[in-house]
Design a protein around this motif. Sequence first.
Motif, short mmCIF file in Angstrom:
data_model
loop_
_atom_site.label_atom_id
_atom_site.label_comp_id
_atom_site.label_asym_id
_atom_site.label_seq_id
_atom_site.Cartn_x
_atom_site.Cartn_y
_atom_site.Cartn_z
N ASP A 673 -42.86 4.43 -2.61
CA ASP A 673 -43.56 5.11 -1.60
C ASP A 673 -44.52 4.25 -0.61
OD1 ASP A 673 -43.97 7.30 -0.08
OD2 ASP A 673 -45.65 8.10 -1.28
N ARG A 674 -43.85 3.15 -0.13
CA ARG A 674 -44.71 2.28 0.89
C ARG A 674 -43.75 2.44 2.38
NH1 ARG A 674 -47.80 -1.57 -2.14
NH2 ARG A 674 -47.26 -1.57 -4.35
N PRO A 675 -43.89 3.23 2.98
CA PRO A 675 -43.15 3.50 4.22
C PRO A 675 -43.47 2.51 5.36
CG PRO A 675 -44.67 5.30 4.20
CD PRO A 675 -44.57 4.63 2.59
N GLY A 676 -44.55 2.13 5.50
CA GLY A 676 -44.99 1.38 6.35
C GLY A 676 -44.26 -0.03 6.48
N HIS A 677 -44.14 -0.40 4.83
CA HIS A 677 -43.76 -1.55 4.97
C HIS A 677 -42.17 -1.68 5.09
CE1 HIS A 677 -46.98 -3.97 3.15
NE2 HIS A 677 -47.38 -2.79 2.63
N VAL A 678 -41.40 -0.88 4.77
CA VAL A 678 -39.94 -0.49 5.02
C VAL A 678 -39.75 -0.77 6.30
CG1 VAL A 678 -37.92 0.40 4.29
CG2 VAL A 678 -40.09 0.83 2.83
N VAL A 679 -40.62 0.39 7.48
CA VAL A 679 -40.29 0.44 8.68
C VAL A 679 -40.60 -0.77 9.42
CG1 VAL A 679 -40.88 1.57 10.68
CG2 VAL A 679 -40.50 2.76 8.61
N ASP A 680 -41.73 -1.49 9.04
CA ASP A 680 -42.22 -2.92 9.61
C ASP A 680 -41.14 -3.91 9.35
OD1 ASP A 680 -44.45 -1.85 10.73
OD2 ASP A 680 -45.85 -2.48 9.24
N LEU A 681 -40.49 -4.20 8.30
CA LEU A 681 -39.45 -5.09 8.01
C LEU A 681 -38.34 -4.78 8.72
CD1 LEU A 681 -39.81 -5.77 4.13
CD2 LEU A 681 -39.67 -7.38 6.05
N ALA A 682 -37.88 -3.48 8.49
CA ALA A 682 -36.65 -3.13 9.63
C ALA A 682 -36.77 -3.45 11.04
CB ALA A 682 -36.33 -1.63 9.26
N ASN A 683 -38.02 -3.19 11.37
CA ASN A 683 -38.24 -3.09 12.81
C ASN A 683 -38.45 -4.74 13.14
OD1 ASN A 683 -38.08 -1.75 15.28
ND2 ASN A 683 -40.31 -2.19 15.39
N THR A 684 -38.75 -5.38 12.27
CA THR A 684 -39.02 -7.05 12.48
C THR A 684 -37.83 -7.43 12.58
OG1 THR A 684 -41.29 -6.99 11.51
CG2 THR A 684 -39.96 -9.07 11.60
N LEU A 685 -36.85 -7.20 11.53
CA LEU A 685 -35.51 -8.06 11.46
C LEU A 685 -34.44 -7.38 12.26
CD1 LEU A 685 -35.90 -7.97 7.64
CD2 LEU A 685 -35.98 -10.09 8.86
N TYR A 686 -34.55 -6.21 13.07
CA TYR A 686 -33.32 -5.71 13.57
C TYR A 686 -32.52 -6.51 14.68
CZ TYR A 686 -35.07 -4.97 18.58
OH TYR A 686 -35.49 -5.28 19.85
N ARG A 687 -33.05 -7.44 15.23
CA ARG A 687 -32.43 -8.22 16.38
C ARG A 687 -31.32 -9.16 15.47
NH1 ARG A 687 -31.55 -7.48 21.66
NH2 ARG A 687 -33.94 -7.48 21.86
N TYR A 688 -31.98 -9.93 14.37
CA TYR A 688 -31.32 -10.76 13.40
C TYR A 688 -30.18 -10.01 12.60
CZ TYR A 688 -30.26 -13.20 9.16
OH TYR A 688 -29.97 -13.81 7.88
N LEU A 689 -30.62 -8.66 12.15
CA LEU A 689 -29.63 -7.88 11.38
C LEU A 689 -28.49 -7.46 12.27
CD1 LEU A 689 -31.87 -5.88 9.25
CD2 LEU A 689 -30.60 -7.72 8.35
N GLU A 690 -28.59 -7.05 13.47
CA GLU A 690 -27.50 -6.65 14.35
C GLU A 690 -26.68 -7.59 15.01
OE1 GLU A 690 -29.56 -3.72 17.09
OE2 GLU A 690 -30.47 -2.58 15.27
N SER A 691 -27.16 -8.88 14.52
CA SER A 691 -26.31 -10.00 15.15
C SER A 691 -25.06 -10.15 14.26
CB SER A 691 -27.19 -11.38 15.13
OG SER A 691 -27.41 -11.74 13.97
N GLY A 692 -24.86 -9.23 13.40
CA GLY A 692 -23.77 -9.52 12.53
C GLY A 692 -23.91 -8.99 11.16
#
Length: 971
Positions: A673-692
């Motif tokens: 139940d740490r939603p801020g950490h999950v969203v921050d990690l997702a938002n930080t990594l999105y460009r790397y993740l969406e490159s493939g």
Amino acid sequence: MLAVQVLGPITVRRNDVALALGPPGRKAVFALLALAHGKPVTRAELVDALWGDRPPASAANIIHTHVKHLRQLLEPTRGARSPSTTIPTVGDGYALDVPPDAVDAFRFRSLVARAASLASDKRREAADLLSRALASWHGRPLADVPLLAAHPGVVTLAGEHRAALARYAELMTAVGAARDVLPALVDHVAAHGLDEAVHALLIRAYTAAGQRDRAFDTYHGVRRRLMDELGVGPGPDLTAAYLDALEETPADGAAAPAEAPPAPSGVNQLPGDVFGFTGRQAELAELGRVLTSERTGVPIVVVCGTAGVGKTALALHWAHRVRSDFPDGQLYVDLNGYGSRSPMAAEDALGRLLDGLGVTGTDVPVDSDHRAARYRAELADRRVLVVLDNASAVDQVRSLLPGASSCLVLVTSRSSLAGLVALHGAHRLDVDQLPEPDSLALLHALIGERVRREPEAAAELVACCGRLPLALRIVAELASSRPASTLAELTGELADRRHRLRVLDTGDDARAAVRTVFSWSYEQLPPEVARAFRRLGLHPGPDVTPFALAALTGTDPDQARRSLEVLARNSLVRRVPGGRFAVHDLLLAYAEELAGEHDPAPERSAAVERLLADHLATASAAMDLLYPVDRPHRSDVTATPSPAFTTADAARAWLDAERSTLVALCRAAERDDRPGHVVDLANTLYRYLESGHYADASTIYGCALRAARRAGEDALLAVALTNLGALRRILGDYDQAAGHLREAIRLHRRTGERRGLPRALSNLGIVQERLGEYEEAVSLQQEALDAHRRAGNRHGEAAALLNLGNAYSRPGHHHRAAEHLERALDLFRRLGDAGGQASALANLGDVCATLRRYPDAVRHLSRARELFQHIDHRYGVAVTLSNLGNVHIRLGDWAQAHRCLTAAIRAFRDIGHRYGEASALNGLGEALRAAGRSDAALAAHTDALRIATETGDQDEQDRARTALGGTRRQA
């Protein structure tokens, strides 16, 4: 007498004296006249070839000047007012009036035509004519006239050369002279490194000449280049040539190896062999019999037994012994079936295995079935050993089984995995505790002569350890650390401890022995190392680095590294590649239990908080180097990155190495139940993740969405929905993407968040464009552009201009599309964003092709592909291949179009990009129809229509339906 060469750098000779044609434009005019074989070329055709749809106002004058100088050069004795006989004016154009055989292209075509006219029994005569025809080539047509590189006449000549070479190779092979055609094929391959058709010809020629080793080398060489440069595997023609080489009996007298397996790939994922491995001779012999026995299907061995009994040690020891029997590699994955964390999903395991086979990034399909199919395809022609460690269920293993009987699968499990035996014919090998003699031998190998000096104490020590190798190794480390103590003293301490301790499972003597040994070893540790061991139980990832342990313990990386070294010396952790450390699942469970017993809940929570903050800070630092323009979209972090990066390569390497841990952290943060950490990690990594890395992106974004909804925080939910909507858009799931993005836009507007809103608007605009809602797409992109400009976000402005240009890329609006794309390209260049430049160039190339500006299209698309390759953006490479294929269709080069589009289709399928696959299939259908292959075209358009209907893509549906109607009428 004039002699004209266009089959290579353009050359004109008069009486064997070379003439200087002058500047590039003049060379181009003369080349166009020479290619026409005496037919007139209109002024409009000359203007279009030199400048496309953007000719200067003085174009007619420039062409007239070029012709005037050419006439003076070719006819130096002609009077100023005398009409030209070499370049006469014909209508509103010009012609080159020279004898046909004065131009090498005419002679080449004449010889090819004569060869084609010969009867089928005159193969040698036809081959001789083709040999003379090919001898007239001196390189790429008009190699020194780049203005005409994409001109239909030049492209057509190149295709005729390939066809002539192919026919020559077939004829020479048929008459038993395959060796004589090899030099011509080798030269062509050297000049066209990615031409699959010619590589296939060379492989067949090598095979016919009895040089199968060179055939294999050629296949594997081009296969690697295709994967490295285009991100695709070999096509059907190349694969068929390779399979024929495998099956072909060597020619009489040809030196051939006893067998001809594929060249070793060199992949070896096996962890190191076990030091001091002892015993298990019967089990090793049984494994050897399985290897040598005659079997149908894929050989599978299930090594099963209780925890700590040494299943993994046995499997790895045998795997290292038989490595030479599997020259194409040895794959390994720990399925974590019985750890304190969740077992590894089959699709994640497939990702690890594909990575070992060289299939990475965007090449890894998102869909689990497609991923399994790609895995089986990669192993189809290889002899590979696959070790699947710690499997908990048959379902975890089934999709990891190869389809080739040349491979062998070795599975370890605490379960018998009866389904593998019943349904897949697996051989089960039960592993029991070590016999006492082998246990004593192992102890002797680890601690030496003390075992012989105290045989009774040694036997009792073995019994206290339950004859389990894991426990014996830990006890041996303790004995080595206390050389002054007798084994009897150590045995007494251990026996006493066993009676006093509660056990993990009172019904399992072996488990009780392990628990006892663990506790004894743990209590010998210095306090700071013992604390570090407990903290390992809080780490959710597959392995740990000193930086991660430092965060968990609140110390520095040097102290954490020293603690890990002590734990490794005591066999409580083991080193794995990359400076990382792994923990046996039993030890991890014990560490987690100790943390719960000895460390207060606030301390454990603070340790996990530091671990999350450290990874977020380090991920942010990595992304700042790789994608600096997105820095405003990332959350502010307070922790210090560890490690720090100095280069973009180091940053990407960290992200690649830590990706599994980052996924595990997101899952743990959602669970805790740490939603801020999950969203921050997702938002930080999105460009790397969406490159493939779409599969990992789907997992992380799903965690973020669930955590944000549970927390009821609109701002977090808006970010999570934007990320997930963007991913669904990339994967072609437009309905779900639109739903996520509309909800995100509503929440962004409610919370007044200005950074995420334009990104959500742009992504929804792309979706609406794909669905054929062009006016709404333009409106959304314009709103995103205005928002970026108000915020002063120049990169966002460039991205919105690009998306706006794409929204205008439809009939009647292409000039406006080109204007927006050129503005986007200019802004991306000023910002130094290579990825943005590549995207703008790719889309601009497509628009230029629609406007019939073919040289511009080829130039833009070629540059885009170079940039995409440079930044390792496989999706971008696939798009440019598809677009180049479409340009080649318009240029009439069906063979090149077919090659580009089939490569693009494979790439799109591999990365799960359904819109791209549908578009490339439609393009392939158009190329096949133009080449007269109506049945194949019908199949391609039908597949495109099916995919476009499933995704809701209106553009490609309309394109497929229109083409299907025309194709059926043609058929």
